[in-house]
Enzyme design. Structure first.
Site, PDB file in Angstrom:
ATOM      1  N   TYR A 262       0.960  94.912  10.833  1.00  6.68           N
ATOM      2  CA  TYR A 262      -0.310  94.476  11.386  1.00  6.68           C
ATOM      3  C   TYR A 262      -0.091  93.747  12.719  1.00  6.68           C
ATOM      4  O   TYR A 262       0.340  92.604  12.769  1.00  6.68           O
ATOM      5  CB  TYR A 262      -1.047  93.552  10.422  1.00  6.68           C
ATOM      6  CG  TYR A 262      -1.328  94.145   9.061  1.00  6.68           C
ATOM      7  CD1 TYR A 262      -1.403  95.521   8.868  1.00  6.68           C
ATOM      8  CD2 TYR A 262      -1.527  93.329   7.950  1.00  6.68           C
ATOM      9  CE1 TYR A 262      -1.668  96.063   7.632  1.00  6.68           C
ATOM     10  CE2 TYR A 262      -1.798  93.855   6.702  1.00  6.68           C
ATOM     11  CZ  TYR A 262      -1.862  95.224   6.544  1.00  6.68           C
ATOM     12  OH  TYR A 262      -2.112  95.760   5.304  1.00  6.68           O
TER      13      TYR A 262
ATOM     14  N   HIS B  48       5.500  98.844   1.412  1.00  3.41           N
ATOM     15  CA  HIS B  48       4.339  99.233   2.207  1.00  3.41           C
ATOM     16  C   HIS B  48       4.376 100.715   2.585  1.00  3.41           C
ATOM     17  O   HIS B  48       5.265 101.159   3.315  1.00  3.41           O
ATOM     18  CB  HIS B  48       4.305  98.379   3.471  1.00  3.41           C
ATOM     19  CG  HIS B  48       2.968  98.361   4.148  1.00  3.41           C
ATOM     20  ND1 HIS B  48       2.765  97.763   5.380  1.00  3.41           N
ATOM     21  CD2 HIS B  48       1.756  98.847   3.774  1.00  3.41           C
ATOM     22  CE1 HIS B  48       1.495  97.889   5.721  1.00  3.41           C
ATOM     23  NE2 HIS B  48       0.864  98.551   4.766  1.00  3.41           N
TER      24      HIS B  48
END
Length: 342
Positions: free
Chosen positions: A68, A152
């Protein structure tokens, strides 16, 4: 759910343990992608105000990732949370992408973030990569620990993940370096494998258990319930379509197909006929299943946080779900939350 206090004080948010661990998450969690410039620039003060508003609303679960904003989310969340009581909140981050310095200039919009391309991402699901990623995350966060670590998006690395990355996480948990482990993905098949074949505490499922689609009911949610493990739901608005079903709305990070847009509009007509915004029904829907521990909502501003909190606490009568079922917009087999009319 209780009605918001007219004085502005927020009712407490319920919390649940993740699986059999001692890690607890509030039902409403803060997703950290938006404050890292997801799709558009977000200033430092605006990002900090969003986290402050979440804390004031009783949110005590914060999720982030190196992906992010090329680490910006971790840095901003760490800065905003650093002076809070460390035992007073739960923090999750993710492993699988290692950030490598990059001096080529440009921006990161190709990956969805309006930030300078100071680094590039390198997939790494080796045991060493997992440990390095976590160490780097702690440095960016400026905190002594994270509570939950998630693998992830390992979609294209399945063999290595189960052979190397997952055992590394299990080892970190056994050493007490982290308190809970799991995986976060936009699909259900591999997440179900994690629930069936490993000792994860929780999985994060994004976009696959919403008012528009309930694919997670086929295998994922039953597997979690049977194993006594938890599911955190992300993408509850399906990238925006269920927040504002209008021309130009997005679904799974792309233009929403016409058929889904029409369906979302019909859902909005039903919920609003009972005085309930569609986004309130979408936010609360996942809690009909007992395996769901928390819903993550991304917010880039304090105003968005306050809106999410208001929708979470909004009274929601059973007639909303019945109306959706009557119009064949929601299957009768799908569990829904108990209504809250007062």
């Amino acid at each position: 759910m209780t009605r918001p206090d007219p004085s502005g004080a927020c009712p407490p948010l319920p919390s649940r343990a993740l699986g059999r661990s001692d890690v607890r998450v509030t039902a409403l969690g803060f997703g950290g992608a938006a404050v890292a410039g997801l799709y558009q620039d977000v200033g430092e003060e605006e990002a900090a105000a969003a986290v402050d508003a979440a804390w004031a609303a009783g949110v005590r679960y914060f999720d982030t990732a190196p992906h992010y904003g090329l680490g910006l989310s971790e840095r901003r969340l760490g800065e905003a949370l650093r002076d809070r009581p460390r035992d007073g909140f739960t923090l999750s981050t993710k492993v699988g992408r290692v950030l490598v310095p990059h001096d080529g200039g440009g921006d990161d919009l190709a990956h969805g973030f309006a930030v300078p391309a100071t680094h590039r991402r390198r997939w790494d699901f080796s045991a060493d990569g997992v440990r390095r990623s976590l160490e780097d995350s702690l440095t960016r966060l400026g905190l002594d620990r994270v509570d939950l670590v998630l693998l992830h998006d390992p979609d294209d690395h399945e063999e290595q993940v189960f052979r190397e990355a997952y055992p590394a996480l299990e080892d970190l948990r056994s050493q007490g370096v982290v308190r809970a482990i799991g995986a976060g993905m936009n699909q259900t098949r591999m997440l179900t494998r994690f629930l069936d074949d490993t000792d994860v505490d929780a999985v994060l499922c994004a976009g696959r258990y919403t008012l528009l689609e309930q694919g997670a009911l086929d295998t994922l949610l039953p597997a979690a319930e049977a194993a006594g493990k938890s599911v955190v739901v992300g993408g509850v608005f399906n990238s925006g379509l269920l927040a504002d079903p209008s021309p130009g709305a997005t679904y799974d990070y792309a233009a929403a197909p016409a058929g889904l847009l029409r369906r979302a509009v019909r859902m909005r007509e039903v919920t609003e006929s009972w005085g309930v915004p569609l986004r309130a029904a979408a936010l609360r829907f996942p809690f009909g299943h007992p395996a769901v521990a928390s819903v993550l909502v991304g917010a880039r501003s304090a105003a968005q946080v306050r809106d999410a909190t208001e929708q979470f606490h909004r009274p929601l009568p059973d007639a909303v779900w019945e109306g959706l079922r009557t119009r064949s917009l929601l299957s009768g087999e799908v569990p829904v939350p108990a209504g809250s009319e007062s």
